[in-house]
Design a protein around this motif. Structure first.
Motif, PDB file in Angstrom:
ATOM      1  N   ALA A   1       0.835  -1.199   0.000  1.00  0.00           N
ATOM      2  CA  ALA A   1       0.000   0.000   0.000  1.00  0.00           C
ATOM      3  C   ALA A   1       0.873   1.253   0.000  1.00  0.00           C
ATOM      4  O   ALA A   1       0.527   2.251  -0.645  1.00  0.00           O
ATOM      5  N   GLY A   2       1.992   1.206   0.696  1.00  0.00           N
ATOM      6  CA  GLY A   2       2.903   2.346   0.701  1.00  0.00           C
ATOM      7  C   GLY A   2       3.422   2.649  -0.693  1.00  0.00           C
ATOM      8  O   GLY A   2       3.525   3.811  -1.090  1.00  0.00           O
ATOM      9  N   ALA A   3       3.729   1.599  -1.444  1.00  0.00           N
ATOM     10  CA  ALA A   3       4.187   1.791  -2.821  1.00  0.00           C
ATOM     11  C   ALA A   3       3.083   2.416  -3.671  1.00  0.00           C
ATOM     12  O   ALA A   3       3.336   3.338  -4.465  1.00  0.00           O
ATOM     13  N   PHE A   4       1.850   1.947  -3.494  1.00  0.00           N
ATOM     14  CA  PHE A   4       0.738   2.523  -4.257  1.00  0.00           C
ATOM     15  C   PHE A   4       0.479   3.975  -3.872  1.00  0.00           C
ATOM     16  O   PHE A   4       0.169   4.812  -4.725  1.00  0.00           O
ATOM     17  N   VAL A   5       0.607   4.299  -2.594  1.00  0.00           N
ATOM     18  CA  VAL A   5       0.413   5.679  -2.154  1.00  0.00           C
ATOM     19  C   VAL A   5       1.492   6.578  -2.757  1.00  0.00           C
ATOM     20  O   VAL A   5       1.209   7.709  -3.178  1.00  0.00           O
ATOM     21  N   LEU A   6       2.712   6.090  -2.822  1.00  0.00           N
ATOM     22  CA  LEU A   6       3.784   6.872  -3.453  1.00  0.00           C
ATOM     23  C   LEU A   6       3.515   7.076  -4.943  1.00  0.00           C
ATOM     24  O   LEU A   6       3.741   8.174  -5.476  1.00  0.00           O
ATOM     25  N   ILE A   7       3.037   6.047  -5.612  1.00  0.00           N
ATOM     26  CA  ILE A   7       2.697   6.172  -7.037  1.00  0.00           C
ATOM     27  C   ILE A   7       1.569   7.188  -7.215  1.00  0.00           C
ATOM     28  O   ILE A   7       1.608   8.033  -8.121  1.00  0.00           O
ATOM     29  N   TRP A   8       0.555   7.120  -6.352  1.00  0.00           N
ATOM     30  CA  TRP A   8      -0.566   8.052  -6.434  1.00  0.00           C
ATOM     31  C   TRP A   8      -0.083   9.486  -6.214  1.00  0.00           C
ATOM     32  O   TRP A   8      -0.479  10.410  -6.927  1.00  0.00           O
ATOM     33  N   SER A   9       0.782   9.668  -5.223  1.00  0.00           N
ATOM     34  CA  SER A   9       1.335  11.000  -4.948  1.00  0.00           C
ATOM     35  C   SER A   9       2.129  11.521  -6.142  1.00  0.00           C
ATOM     36  O   SER A   9       2.056  12.707  -6.481  1.00  0.00           O
ATOM     37  N   TYR A  10       2.867  10.633  -6.778  1.00  0.00           N
ATOM     38  CA  TYR A  10       3.637  11.024  -7.958  1.00  0.00           C
ATOM     39  C   TYR A  10       2.712  11.456  -9.099  1.00  0.00           C
ATOM     40  O   TYR A  10       2.975  12.447  -9.786  1.00  0.00           O
ATOM     41  N   LEU A  11       1.611  10.729  -9.299  1.00  0.00           N
ATOM     42  CA  LEU A  11       0.650  11.119 -10.337  1.00  0.00           C
ATOM     43  C   LEU A  11       0.072  12.507 -10.065  1.00  0.00           C
ATOM     44  O   LEU A  11      -0.085  13.318 -10.984  1.00  0.00           O
ATOM     45  N   LEU A  12      -0.243  12.774  -8.801  1.00  0.00           N
ATOM     46  CA  LEU A  12      -0.774  14.089  -8.457  1.00  0.00           C
ATOM     47  C   LEU A  12       0.268  15.182  -8.681  1.00  0.00           C
ATOM     48  O   LEU A  12      -0.056  16.286  -9.121  1.00  0.00           O
ATOM     49  N   GLN A  13       1.530  14.867  -8.379  1.00  0.00           N
ATOM     50  CA  GLN A  13       2.602  15.835  -8.588  1.00  0.00           C
ATOM     51  C   GLN A  13       2.801  16.115 -10.082  1.00  0.00           C
ATOM     52  O   GLN A  13       2.942  17.271 -10.494  1.00  0.00           O
ATOM     53  N   VAL A  14       2.785  15.083 -10.894  1.00  0.00           N
ATOM     54  CA  VAL A  14       2.928  15.260 -12.343  1.00  0.00           C
ATOM     55  C   VAL A  14       1.744  16.059 -12.888  1.00  0.00           C
ATOM     56  O   VAL A  14       1.915  16.947 -13.722  1.00  0.00           O
ATOM     57  N   ARG A  15       0.547  15.761 -12.392  1.00  0.00           N
ATOM     58  CA  ARG A  15      -0.635  16.505 -12.837  1.00  0.00           C
ATOM     59  C   ARG A  15      -0.498  17.984 -12.475  1.00  0.00           C
ATOM     60  O   ARG A  15      -0.832  18.860 -13.264  1.00  0.00           O
ATOM     61  N   LYS A  16       0.008  18.255 -11.282  1.00  0.00           N
ATOM     62  CA  LYS A  16       0.181  19.652 -10.869  1.00  0.00           C
ATOM     63  C   LYS A  16       1.190  20.358 -11.765  1.00  0.00           C
ATOM     64  O   LYS A  16       1.004  21.519 -12.129  1.00  0.00           O
ATOM     65  N   GLN A  17       2.247  19.658 -12.146  1.00  0.00           N
ATOM     66  CA  GLN A  17       3.259  20.268 -13.006  1.00  0.00           C
ATOM     67  C   GLN A  17       2.739  20.498 -14.422  1.00  0.00           C
ATOM     68  O   GLN A  17       3.040  21.514 -15.043  1.00  0.00           O
ATOM     69  N   LEU A  18       1.963  19.558 -14.936  1.00  0.00           N
ATOM     70  CA  LEU A  18       1.500  19.669 -16.319  1.00  0.00           C
ATOM     71  C   LEU A  18       0.266  20.539 -16.480  1.00  0.00           C
ATOM     72  O   LEU A  18       0.088  21.197 -17.511  1.00  0.00           O
ATOM     73  N   ILE A  19      -0.598  20.534 -15.468  1.00  0.00           N
ATOM     74  CA  ILE A  19      -1.871  21.226 -15.607  1.00  0.00           C
ATOM     75  C   ILE A  19      -1.943  22.462 -14.717  1.00  0.00           C
ATOM     76  O   ILE A  19      -2.646  23.411 -15.015  1.00  0.00           O
ATOM     77  N   GLY A  20      -1.203  22.439 -13.616  1.00  0.00           N
ATOM     78  CA  GLY A  20      -1.206  23.587 -12.721  1.00  0.00           C
ATOM     79  C   GLY A  20      -1.955  23.351 -11.427  1.00  0.00           C
ATOM     80  O   GLY A  20      -1.860  24.132 -10.505  1.00  0.00           O
ATOM     81  N   THR A  21      -2.715  22.280 -11.349  1.00  0.00           N
ATOM     82  CA  THR A  21      -3.461  21.968 -10.142  1.00  0.00           C
ATOM     83  C   THR A  21      -3.584  20.455 -10.009  1.00  0.00           C
ATOM     84  O   THR A  21      -3.826  19.770 -11.007  1.00  0.00           O
ATOM     85  N   PRO A  22      -3.442  19.921  -8.791  1.00  0.00           N
ATOM     86  CA  PRO A  22      -3.554  18.472  -8.657  1.00  0.00           C
ATOM     87  C   PRO A  22      -4.999  17.977  -8.689  1.00  0.00           C
ATOM     88  O   PRO A  22      -5.250  16.831  -9.029  1.00  0.00           O
ATOM     89  N   PHE A  23      -5.963  18.828  -8.324  1.00  0.00           N
ATOM     90  CA  PHE A  23      -7.348  18.366  -8.235  1.00  0.00           C
ATOM     91  C   PHE A  23      -8.332  19.179  -9.055  1.00  0.00           C
ATOM     92  O   PHE A  23      -9.382  18.690  -9.412  1.00  0.00           O
ATOM     93  N   GLY A  24      -8.028  20.406  -9.338  1.00  0.00           N
ATOM     94  CA  GLY A  24      -8.987  21.295  -9.981  1.00  0.00           C
ATOM     95  C   GLY A  24      -9.272  20.942 -11.422  1.00  0.00           C
ATOM     96  O   GLY A  24      -8.639  20.076 -12.027  1.00  0.00           O
ATOM     97  N   PRO A  25     -10.237  21.641 -11.986  1.00  0.00           N
ATOM     98  CA  PRO A  25     -10.584  21.399 -13.389  1.00  0.00           C
ATOM     99  C   PRO A  25      -9.475  21.882 -14.315  1.00  0.00           C
ATOM    100  O   PRO A  25      -8.681  22.748 -13.956  1.00  0.00           O
ATOM    101  N   VAL A  26      -9.470  21.325 -15.489  1.00  0.00           N
ATOM    102  CA  VAL A  26      -8.484  21.713 -16.494  1.00  0.00           C
ATOM    103  C   VAL A  26      -8.960  22.997 -17.141  1.00  0.00           C
ATOM    104  O   VAL A  26     -10.112  23.116 -17.561  1.00  0.00           O
ATOM    105  N   ALA A  27      -8.066  23.965 -17.193  1.00  0.00           N
ATOM    106  CA  ALA A  27      -8.415  25.246 -17.811  1.00  0.00           C
ATOM    107  C   ALA A  27      -8.610  25.053 -19.304  1.00  0.00           C
ATOM    108  O   ALA A  27      -7.857  24.328 -19.960  1.00  0.00           O
ATOM    109  N   ALA A  28      -9.612  25.706 -19.834  1.00  0.00           N
ATOM    110  CA  ALA A  28      -9.866  25.634 -21.275  1.00  0.00           C
ATOM    111  C   ALA A  28      -8.734  26.337 -22.009  1.00  0.00           C
ATOM    112  O   ALA A  28      -8.219  27.353 -21.545  1.00  0.00           O
ATOM    113  N   PRO A  29      -8.319  25.798 -23.144  1.00  0.00           N
ATOM    114  CA  PRO A  29      -7.253  26.460 -23.893  1.00  0.00           C
ATOM    115  C   PRO A  29      -7.710  27.833 -24.367  1.00  0.00           C
ATOM    116  O   PRO A  29      -8.854  28.017 -24.756  1.00  0.00           O
TER     117      PRO A  29
END
Length: 135
Positions: free
Chosen positions: A94-122
């Motif tokens: 479970a610790g490995a999965f939590v780390l993977i999940w955290s990494y996905l949220l971090q990548v999403r924040k870097q690529l989109i600007g927010t880990p949870f919010g809606p994607v801004a329209a182009p």
């Protein structure tokens, strides 16, 4: 750094999040076998908790299309981690999965600007950044 096409990046990351949740659900389904071999054994309560968690994780994978899907998946990481109380090997899994999940949220924040919010329209507009929308 943001993605050139945030909507496309968000879609790819939603697919990755869904895949991680399905794998988590499958991993939880293996826990009863490990618990059954312990001194305490596998009771009806433990089995029910594990089956409900596995079903919730798999259903949450289908919710990744929705805006709240990431929040639900993130909330399910805590019960997944707590399966370590039932079988000590799950602390590592479970610790490995939590780390993977955290990494996905971090990548999403870097690529989109927010880990949870809606994607801004182009933005549509000309080169100087003014939009073509009219009030």
């Amino acid at each position: 750094m943001t993605a050139p096409d945030p909507a496309r990046a968000a879609k790819a990351l939603r697919g990755a999040a869904a895949a991680v949740l399905v794998l988590e659900g499958i991993a939880v389904l293996f826990v009863p076998r490990g618990i059954a071999q312990t001194e305490e054994g596998l009771g009806a309560g433990r089995l029910t908790v594990l089956l409900v968690l596995a079903v919730l994780l798999i259903l949450a994978s289908g919710l990744q299309r929705r805006e709240r899907g990431l929040l639900i998946g993130t909330a399910l990481q805590l019960p997944l981690l707590l399966t370590g109380l039932l079988n000590s090997v799950m602390w590592v899994v479970a610790g490995a999965f939590v780390l993977i999940w955290s990494y996905l949220l971090q990548v999403r924040k870097q690529l989109i600007g927010t880990p949870f919010g809606p994607v801004a329209a182009p933005r549509t507009g000309d080169a100087d950044g003014e939009g073509a929308a009219t009030p």
